[in-house]
Structures are given as structure tokens and as C-alpha cells.
Design a protein around this motif. Structure first.
Motif, PDB file in Angstrom:
ATOM      1  N   PHE A 136       2.367   1.778  -3.364  1.00  0.00           N
ATOM      2  CA  PHE A 136       1.352   2.277  -4.291  1.00  0.00           C
ATOM      3  C   PHE A 136       1.142   3.782  -4.116  1.00  0.00           C
ATOM      4  CE2 PHE A 136      -3.146   3.382  -4.940  1.00  0.00           C
ATOM      5  CZ  PHE A 136      -3.251   3.107  -6.292  1.00  0.00           C
ATOM      6  N   LYS A 137       1.031   4.232  -2.852  1.00  0.00           N
ATOM      7  CA  LYS A 137       0.838   5.650  -2.595  1.00  0.00           C
ATOM      8  C   LYS A 137       2.052   6.458  -3.065  1.00  0.00           C
ATOM      9  CE  LYS A 137      -2.225   4.979   1.386  1.00  0.00           C
ATOM     10  NZ  LYS A 137      -2.380   5.157   2.854  1.00  0.00           N
ATOM     11  N   LYS A 167       2.054   6.686  -6.805  1.00  0.00           N
ATOM     12  CA  LYS A 167       1.004   7.621  -7.225  1.00  0.00           C
ATOM     13  C   LYS A 167       1.450   9.063  -7.047  1.00  0.00           C
ATOM     14  CE  LYS A 167      -3.880   8.689  -6.460  1.00  0.00           C
ATOM     15  NZ  LYS A 167      -5.100   8.350  -5.668  1.00  0.00           N
ATOM     16  N   ALA A 168       2.107   9.350  -5.898  1.00  0.00           N
ATOM     17  CA  ALA A 168       2.576  10.711  -5.643  1.00  0.00           C
ATOM     18  C   ALA A 168       3.666  11.113  -6.635  1.00  0.00           C
ATOM     19  CB  ALA A 168       3.104  10.818  -4.212  1.00  0.00           C
ATOM     20  N   GLU A 188       2.073  11.953  -9.921  1.00  0.00           N
ATOM     21  CA  GLU A 188       1.383  13.248  -9.868  1.00  0.00           C
ATOM     22  C   GLU A 188       2.383  14.391  -9.948  1.00  0.00           C
ATOM     23  OE1 GLU A 188      -1.597  16.093  -9.618  1.00  0.00           O
ATOM     24  OE2 GLU A 188      -1.629  13.973 -10.133  1.00  0.00           O
ATOM     25  N   GLU A 210       0.827  -1.202   0.000  1.00  0.00           N
ATOM     26  CA  GLU A 210       0.000   0.000   0.000  1.00  0.00           C
ATOM     27  C   GLU A 210       0.873   1.267   0.000  1.00  0.00           C
ATOM     28  OE1 GLU A 210      -2.618  -0.276   3.302  1.00  0.00           O
ATOM     29  OE2 GLU A 210      -3.832  -1.905   2.433  1.00  0.00           O
ATOM     30  N   TYR A 211       1.955   1.223   0.803  1.00  0.00           N
ATOM     31  CA  TYR A 211       2.853   2.390   0.854  1.00  0.00           C
ATOM     32  C   TYR A 211       3.521   2.619  -0.499  1.00  0.00           C
ATOM     33  CZ  TYR A 211       6.843   5.313   2.074  1.00  0.00           C
ATOM     34  OH  TYR A 211       7.769   6.320   2.112  1.00  0.00           O
TER      35      TYR A 211
END
Length: 271
Positions: A200-201, A204-205, A208, A197-198
Motif C-alpha cells: 500500500f505504501k 501510494k508513493a 505521488e 501494508e508495504y
């Protein structure tokens, strides 16, 4: 009158013996069953003929018929086996099976009516020990259960098919690990999930940030191109066009030609 009982007694005895003979000479095979014939005076178990099917049969009274269920059956087995690193694992499994119909006589002759305990269950236990011994507790607990089930089935089938037993399926119903090992595996799985999960975040960041950078660079290039293309002559031309458009409006105004900065007209109005 005295001779009638003497004549009737042998008849009565004959009738009784006939009834006994008929009773001993008939057998009914139930639904989902088959019979193996044993000829007492003619070679014993019949293996070169099909078994007796469902229904009514006449059999010599000195012969015997052994009845077997030939439908699919299920047997359950709970085992204790060792993983690849020597930990004790409890395995709850079941098997779907049935005797080979055409080989029922050979099954009876060589293995007997208790063939499930003699052949099938020991083979399942042996196959389970062999298969489970190839895997770690983590693999048994998570992703390898279907693979283990398939391998136990294949190894068991390979043996019992030569023993006149048709194996249809092996199901691994439960795998029980020692509590401490189970807790450790669950904790490890949670940590792995949190790590995913980390990541993935973070990904994603990063994407962006890259998008915003590309967007800003695009705007900067566009502004630079626009700035380089706006010469004094173009600006004056645009100003004159704007002045003419304003002059066409119905509002009251005063236009002073050449009074603005760079010689552009000034428009003075009361509205």
C-alpha cells in the motif's frame, strides 16, 4: 349399632378405590410439553393421533403417558476431528432443536425418550468430521468458520429430519488448533498483513511520483507555450501599457522617451 361398621367398611373401601382410580386416570401436561399415549390393551403407542397437549387429561389407569419437552432445546458437544491434512482439531459446538410435534408418537415408538443421545449427537459428530475434513487448519482458524457452521447444520438437518427431529441451528462456538500450528498461522497472518501494508505504501508513493511528474510536465508545456507566444512586438506593447499606467500615478517622476533598452521609455522618480 353393630351393623354400621359392617356397612361403612365397604363404602370406605370403595371410596379409597375410587380415589386411587381417579388418581391413576388423570395426568397434567406442563407448559412446553406434550404427551405420548400408550394403550396397554389397544395397540401400544398411539401414532395416528395428535399428542396430548398442555393441561389436564383423563386416561384409563391401565394406559401410560410419556411426556416430552417440545420447546426449543439446546445441546452442547465437544469433539475432536481431523483437518484435511490430518491435524487434530478440537471443535466446540451446540445445536438448537426440538422434536417434531406431529410425529412425537413415532419418535417415541422408534427412537425412544433418549433420542438426543441416540440420534442427534451422533449425527452432529458425523457431520462435523465430514465437513472439517475438507478444510485446512488455516481455513478453520480464519475465514471459513461461518461456512463450516452452515455445512454442519445442513448435513445434520438432512439426516435428523427423517428421524422426527426438527433442527433449528448449529453453532460452532470454538475451534482449537494445536499450539504450534496456531502460532505458525498467526505468524503467517502477521507477515501477510505487513506485506499488504508495504504494498500500500509503495503504491501510494508511486502514485505521488506520477502526480508530481505530470504536474511538472504540465508546467513545462505551459512555460514553453508562453515563451513562444511572447514576441518582441507584444513585449513592447506591454511595456508601453505599463509606462502609461505609471505615468498616471500622482508620484513625481521624469519620463525619458526612447532612452531605454530596445527604445522603451525610462521613468525616473524621487519616490
Amino acid at each position: 349399632m353393630e351393623r354400621l361398621p359392617k356397612i361403612g367398611l365397604p363404602i370406605l373401601i370403595g371410596v379409597v378405590l375410587l380415589i386411587i382410580f381417579i388418581a391413576k386416570s388423570t395426568i397434567t401436561i406442563g407448559s412446553g410439553e406434550a404427551g405420548v399415549l400408550y394403550r396397554t390393551f389397544a395397540g401400544g403407542v398411539v401414532t395416528d393421533e395428535p399428542p396430548l397437549g398442555e393441561g389436564f387429561h383423563l386416561v384409563a389407569p391401565w394406559n401410560k403417558v410419556y411426556t416430552y419437552e417440545v420447546r426449543q432445546q439446546e445441546v452442547f458437544e465437544k469433539m475432536q476431528v481431523l483437518s484435511s491434512n490430518g491435524l487434530e482439531i478440537k471443535l466446540d459446538a451446540s445445536a438448537w432443536f426440538q422434536p417434531q410435534y406431529d410425529k412425537l408418537g413415532s419418535l417415541h415408538q422408534e427412537k425412544g425418550e433418549n433420542y438426543v443421545a441416540r440420534i442427534l449427537l451422533p449425527t452432529i459428530r458425523s457431520a462435523a468430521r465430514s465437513v472439517v475434513g475438507r478444510y485446512t487448519p488455516e481455513q478453520l482458524y480464519s475465514s471459513k468458520r461461518d461456512v463450516i457452521q452452515k455445512e454442519i447444520y445442513e448435513e445434520t438437518k438432512k439426516i435428523v429430519e427423517d428421524q422426527y427431529v426438527q433442527l433449528n441451528e448449529v453453532l460452532v462456538r470454538d475451534v482449537t488448533l494445536p499450539p504450534t500450528i496456531k502460532e505458525a498461522i498467526e505468524r503467517k497472518l502477521r507477515q501477510e498483513q505487513e506485506s499488504l501494508e508495504y504494498e500500500f505504501k509503495l503504491t501510494k508513493a508511486q502514485k505521488e511520483a506520477e502526480r508530481q511528474k505530470i504536474d511538472a510536465e504540465g508546467k513545462a508545456v505551459a512555460n514553453q507555450i508562453l515563451s513562444e507566444s511572447l514576441t518582441d512586438k507584444i513585449l513592447k506593447e506591454k511595456g508601453i501599457q505599463a509606462t502609461l499606467e505609471l505615468a498616471k500615478s500622482p508620484n513625481s517622476k521624469v519620463i525619458v522617451v526612447g532612452s531605454g533598452k530596445d527604445g522603451m521609455p525610462l521613468i525616473l522618480g524621487n519616490q
